[in-house]
Write a protein that holds these residues in place. Structure first.
Motif, PDB file in Angstrom:
ATOM      1  N   THR A  97      35.075 -75.406  46.573  1.00  0.00           N
ATOM      2  CA  THR A  97      33.730 -75.223  46.012  1.00  0.00           C
ATOM      3  C   THR A  97      33.488 -76.135  44.818  1.00  0.00           C
ATOM      4  N   LYS A  98      34.556 -76.580  44.158  1.00  0.00           N
ATOM      5  CA  LYS A  98      34.423 -77.448  42.986  1.00  0.00           C
ATOM      6  C   LYS A  98      34.858 -78.885  43.293  1.00  0.00           C
ATOM      7  N   ASP A  99      34.781 -79.278  44.563  1.00  0.00           N
ATOM      8  CA  ASP A  99      35.124 -80.656  44.916  1.00  0.00           C
ATOM      9  C   ASP A  99      34.186 -81.601  44.176  1.00  0.00           C
ATOM     10  N   GLN A 100      34.741 -82.462  43.328  1.00  0.00           N
ATOM     11  CA  GLN A 100      33.918 -83.298  42.454  1.00  0.00           C
ATOM     12  C   GLN A 100      33.236 -84.454  43.174  1.00  0.00           C
ATOM     13  N   TYR A 101      33.570 -84.663  44.439  1.00  0.00           N
ATOM     14  CA  TYR A 101      32.937 -85.746  45.190  1.00  0.00           C
ATOM     15  C   TYR A 101      31.959 -85.228  46.245  1.00  0.00           C
ATOM     16  N   PHE A 102      32.320 -84.161  46.945  1.00  0.00           N
ATOM     17  CA  PHE A 102      31.485 -83.706  48.058  1.00  0.00           C
ATOM     18  C   PHE A 102      31.090 -82.237  47.964  1.00  0.00           C
ATOM     19  N   GLY A 103      31.387 -81.579  46.858  1.00  0.00           N
ATOM     20  CA  GLY A 103      31.071 -80.167  46.721  1.00  0.00           C
ATOM     21  C   GLY A 103      29.588 -79.903  46.537  1.00  0.00           C
ATOM     22  N   LYS A 104      29.218 -78.638  46.696  1.00  0.00           N
ATOM     23  CA  LYS A 104      27.815 -78.240  46.587  1.00  0.00           C
ATOM     24  C   LYS A 104      27.382 -78.034  45.142  1.00  0.00           C
ATOM     25  N   GLU A 105      28.286 -77.561  44.294  1.00  0.00           N
ATOM     26  CA  GLU A 105      27.892 -77.123  42.961  1.00  0.00           C
ATOM     27  C   GLU A 105      27.647 -78.280  41.996  1.00  0.00           C
ATOM     28  N   ASP A 106      28.601 -79.163  41.867  1.00  0.00           N
ATOM     29  CA  ASP A 106      28.474 -80.256  40.900  1.00  0.00           C
ATOM     30  C   ASP A 106      29.358 -81.402  41.378  1.00  0.00           C
ATOM     31  N   SER A 107      28.748 -82.413  41.971  1.00  0.00           N
ATOM     32  CA  SER A 107      29.539 -83.467  42.594  1.00  0.00           C
ATOM     33  C   SER A 107      28.773 -84.784  42.599  1.00  0.00           C
ATOM     34  N   ILE A 108      29.489 -85.856  42.921  1.00  0.00           N
ATOM     35  CA  ILE A 108      28.867 -87.176  43.054  1.00  0.00           C
ATOM     36  C   ILE A 108      27.811 -87.146  44.155  1.00  0.00           C
ATOM     37  N   ALA A 109      28.133 -86.504  45.275  1.00  0.00           N
ATOM     38  CA  ALA A 109      27.183 -86.427  46.388  1.00  0.00           C
ATOM     39  C   ALA A 109      25.889 -85.740  45.962  1.00  0.00           C
ATOM     40  N   LYS A 110      26.002 -84.689  45.174  1.00  0.00           N
ATOM     41  CA  LYS A 110      24.819 -83.949  44.716  1.00  0.00           C
ATOM     42  C   LYS A 110      23.987 -84.794  43.754  1.00  0.00           C
ATOM     43  N   LEU A 111      24.642 -85.495  42.827  1.00  0.00           N
ATOM     44  CA  LEU A 111      23.923 -86.324  41.865  1.00  0.00           C
ATOM     45  C   LEU A 111      23.182 -87.469  42.553  1.00  0.00           C
ATOM     46  N   VAL A 112      23.827 -88.084  43.537  1.00  0.00           N
ATOM     47  CA  VAL A 112      23.191 -89.200  44.245  1.00  0.00           C
ATOM     48  C   VAL A 112      22.024 -88.705  45.086  1.00  0.00           C
ATOM     49  N   ALA A 113      22.202 -87.585  45.777  1.00  0.00           N
ATOM     50  CA  ALA A 113      21.149 -87.076  46.658  1.00  0.00           C
ATOM     51  C   ALA A 113      19.921 -86.607  45.872  1.00  0.00           C
ATOM     52  N   ILE A 151      37.655 -83.464  34.864  1.00  0.00           N
ATOM     53  CA  ILE A 151      36.620 -83.692  35.878  1.00  0.00           C
ATOM     54  C   ILE A 151      35.233 -83.431  35.297  1.00  0.00           C
ATOM     55  N   LYS A 152      35.100 -82.369  34.511  1.00  0.00           N
ATOM     56  CA  LYS A 152      33.804 -82.052  33.908  1.00  0.00           C
ATOM     57  C   LYS A 152      33.343 -83.166  32.972  1.00  0.00           C
ATOM     58  N   GLU A 153      34.268 -83.696  32.184  1.00  0.00           N
ATOM     59  CA  GLU A 153      33.915 -84.793  31.281  1.00  0.00           C
ATOM     60  C   GLU A 153      33.472 -86.027  32.066  1.00  0.00           C
ATOM     61  N   GLN A 154      34.156 -86.310  33.166  1.00  0.00           N
ATOM     62  CA  GLN A 154      33.775 -87.454  33.992  1.00  0.00           C
ATOM     63  C   GLN A 154      32.384 -87.261  34.581  1.00  0.00           C
ATOM     64  N   LEU A 155      32.111 -86.065  35.101  1.00  0.00           N
ATOM     65  CA  LEU A 155      30.800 -85.809  35.691  1.00  0.00           C
ATOM     66  C   LEU A 155      29.697 -85.832  34.637  1.00  0.00           C
ATOM     67  N   ASP A 156      29.993 -85.367  33.435  1.00  0.00           N
ATOM     68  CA  ASP A 156      28.997 -85.418  32.357  1.00  0.00           C
ATOM     69  C   ASP A 156      28.649 -86.865  32.012  1.00  0.00           C
ATOM     70  N   ARG A 157      29.666 -87.722  31.954  1.00  0.00           N
ATOM     71  CA  ARG A 157      29.404 -89.136  31.676  1.00  0.00           C
ATOM     72  C   ARG A 157      28.604 -89.773  32.803  1.00  0.00           C
ATOM     73  N   VAL A 158      28.958 -89.423  34.031  1.00  0.00           N
ATOM     74  CA  VAL A 158      28.240 -89.963  35.189  1.00  0.00           C
ATOM     75  C   VAL A 158      26.788 -89.513  35.169  1.00  0.00           C
ATOM     76  N   ARG A 159      26.562 -88.253  34.783  1.00  0.00           N
ATOM     77  CA  ARG A 159      25.201 -87.714  34.748  1.00  0.00           C
ATOM     78  C   ARG A 159      24.346 -88.456  33.720  1.00  0.00           C
ATOM     79  N   VAL A 160      24.932 -88.772  32.580  1.00  0.00           N
ATOM     80  CA  VAL A 160      24.204 -89.513  31.544  1.00  0.00           C
ATOM     81  C   VAL A 160      23.906 -90.931  32.005  1.00  0.00           C
ATOM     82  N   GLU A 161      24.901 -91.578  32.622  1.00  0.00           N
ATOM     83  CA  GLU A 161      24.702 -92.946  33.099  1.00  0.00           C
ATOM     84  C   GLU A 161      23.666 -92.995  34.213  1.00  0.00           C
ATOM     85  N   ALA A 162      23.685 -91.988  35.088  1.00  0.00           N
ATOM     86  CA  ALA A 162      22.728 -91.965  36.193  1.00  0.00           C
ATOM     87  C   ALA A 162      21.300 -91.814  35.686  1.00  0.00           C
ATOM     88  N   ALA A 163      21.125 -91.072  34.594  1.00  0.00           N
ATOM     89  CA  ALA A 163      19.784 -90.866  34.043  1.00  0.00           C
ATOM     90  C   ALA A 163      19.216 -92.140  33.436  1.00  0.00           C
TER      91      ALA A 163
END
Length: 583
Positions: free
Chosen positions: A375-391, A536-548
């Motif tokens: 459920t917490k897969d950082q690449y393909f999970g539903k909750e918080d993942s790269i796939a979710k951010l891109v989509a 993983i959370k720190e990485q996703l937070d940085r990715v979220r800021v960069e994506a914005a």
């Protein structure tokens, strides 16, 4: 006539001497008994007549000097994980154990290393059996020299030598070295596709875990191509030597086979910001990676021994390898494919699949399919993942905006005959850290009752311990909606007992009510898992800021077509209609 009689007598004499040498060798081997220098029985022997020691066997050591091939192929550098029975039948020295085992009973290495060890063993055996009588006598040499003067005989021998060289080369380019396992009664064969970083981390753990169950694992290594070749320029890592019996091969070590970081044009680290900034480039790269991995699987399968083809084999993969197995067009192999498992990939349209069709099962729909994801897969999970951010990015993003984080809906839409989806609570992209012991019991059932894997919840109901590990969420077996289509989704809660201990140890501690030991082990594991989650959370937070911060950049559409796109089988699924309602 006189010459023929003399030649016959010479052959009889040679045969007699060879038989005497063989009998003498057998006699010597039979008299070998382990003793100390003083002549006393060796340590470990027992005077109790009811307890006996098994006769020691000859094996070739991993310390042998091995000569690597000058131009290694994909087959040469493919990794092999041999179970205990295979190690014994091939007279190898074990160099790998499973989690928690004190003794090493399995073997891991590359095909060319196994071939070299077998050659060493064969040469030693020939040298012990052979004698001077086995060499050509002067009479035979003169006879051969006279024959070679005949042009027709010389031509025939040249053709024979050419055929022999061709057969030897074809054997070297295949898995012929595994022919000795034809009658080893192994449990099965798995062709495994590793992730985007190679066969390390969970990839290596899963392979040795499955080998410990009696399964032969063949894993083509996409990072083992020589650096100075075209394939090596795409992906390359420096390879480590063959492990010796004395080497430390800790189950939880992250990398046991490579000596350097990855490099090459197809080496990547998926980040949402990068994908959103250059969507077309990443689509093209992901598609090329799939075509490369797909070609590796086809090449590997086509060169497997005939006995594997007749027995059948499993397909399995993790992350990028799981995506490859999911999309893999295995129709040409028919009933050879017994089952497939897809680990740490959600089997749906996402950033890893350039177009909606690529998010579907590309192979036979009657092959039992197992999907495992956290459920917490950082690449393909539903909750918080790269796939979710891109989509979710409406400008340059792509993928299904209603991601489920698993493959259940895809299996149902395509109408798979047998499918099981296991969703691991708080499981990350490396599920061994949180659910290693569950995976062991799951794979054991999958390889034993492949076509019944969809009813795992009913199979495990007979064992209270196993039954407590899963809960049924959804299944097509209830009602008349999909007659004959058995697909189930199970939820796997967090493990109550430590995963870094093997199942036998956990059971003993539970039976002895050793709560303190179990609690301490769980506390240590929690620290490791929490540290990974924080990172993983720190990485996703940085990715979220960069994506914005990404500028409005419009994607040009589908990736460029290529030759391999023609080699597809039509998938009977109304995915286009479904996609319209989800975009």
């Amino acid at each position: 006539m006189a010459a023929q009689s003399a030649g016959h007598a010479e052959l009889v004499k040679q045969h007699s001497e060879l038989m005497k040498a063989h009998q003498e060798l057998v006699k010597q081997c039979g008299s070998m008994k382990p003793k100390t220098p003083e002549g006393r029985p060796a340590v470990g022997s027992c005077t109790n007549p009811r307890i006996r020691k098994q006769r020691s066997r000859l094996y070739v050591t991993n310390d042998s000097k091995l000569t690597p091939p000058i131009e290694p192929t994909l087959v040469d550098n493919a990794l092999l994980f041999l179970p205990e029975r295979a190690v014994r039948d091939m007279n190898l020295e074990p160099n790998m154990n499973d989690k928690g085992d004190s003794d090493k009973t399995m073997w891991c290495g590359r095909v060319w290393e196994l071939r070299e060890l077998m050659a060493t063993f064969h040469k030693d055996k020939v040298s012990r059996i052979g004698s001077e009588a086995a060499q050509l006598t002067d009479f035979r040499k003169r006879e051969l020299k006279a024959k070679m003067k005949d042009p027709s005989v010389r031509k025939m021998l040249k053709r024979f030598a050419a055929r022999w060289r061709g057969a030897a080369y074809r054997n070297r380019c295949s898995f012929a070295v595994l022919d000795r396992l034809k009658y080893s009664n192994l449990r099965g064969t798995l062709v495994y596709a590793h992730g985007s970083g190679g066969c390390n981390w969970d990839n290596y753990r899963i392979c040795r875990m499955i080998a410990g169950m009696g399964i032969l694992v063949v894993a083509p290594d996409g990072f083992a191509y020589p650096k100075n070749t075209a394939m090596g320029e795409m992906r390359h890592k420096e390879l480590g030597p063959l492990h010796r019996a004395s080497d430390d091969v800790d189950y939880w070590a992250n990398d046991l086979i490579y000596m350097s970081a990855a490099n090459g044009t197809f080496n990547y680290s998926s980040k949402a910001a990068s994908v959103l900034q250059q969507p077309d480039e990443y689509k093209d790269m992901y598609e090329k990676c799939y075509q490369l991995r797909r070609s590796e699987l086809h090449f590997t399968i086509s060169h497997l021994p005939h006995w594997v083809h007749s027995q059948g084999f499993y397909l399995g993969g993790t992350s990028e390898g799981a995506m490859t197995v999911a999309r893999f067009d295995d129709q040409r192999y028919g009933a050879m494919v017994i089952g497939r498992f897809i680990n740490s990939f959600s089997i749906e349209y996402c950033y890893f699949t350039p177009e909606p069709e690529a998010g579907l099962i590309g192979g036979q729909l009657d092959v039992p399919t197992l999907n495992i994801i956290g459920t917490k897969d950082q690449y393909f999970g539903k909750e918080d993942s790269i796939a979710k951010l891109v989509a979710e990015n409406g400008v340059t993003g792509y993928g299904d905006r209603h991601l489920t984080g698993h493959g259940y809906n895809t299996m149902v839409r395509q109408g798979l005959d047998v499918g099981l989806v296991c969703i691991l609570e708080d499981g990350m992209h490396s599920p061994c850290n949180t659910h290693d012991n569950f995976l062991r019991q799951l794979f054991n059932t999958f390889f034993s009752r492949t076509h019944s894997i969809w009813e795992l919840h009913m199979i495990w109901a007979a064992d209270p311990t196993l039954n407590a590990l899963i809960s049924l969420e959804e299944t097509t077996a209830v009602g008349d909606g999909m007659v004959g289509k058995n697909i189930t989704r199970l939820f796997v809660p967090k493990m109550k007992y430590p995963n870094r201990l093997n199942l036998r140890t956990v059971e003993v501690l539970r039976s002895l009510n050793c709560q303190d030991e179990l609690r301490d082990a769980m506390a240590k594991e929690k620290c490791i898992i929490d540290a990974e989650r924080t990172e993983i959370k720190e990485q996703l937070d940085r990715v979220r800021v960069e994506a914005a911060k990404q500028r409005n950049f419009k994607s040009t559409g589908k990736p460029a077509s290529n030759f391999y796109a023609k080699d597809k089988f039509a998938v009977k699924c109304a995915w286009k209609d479904w996609l319209k309602t989800h975009t």
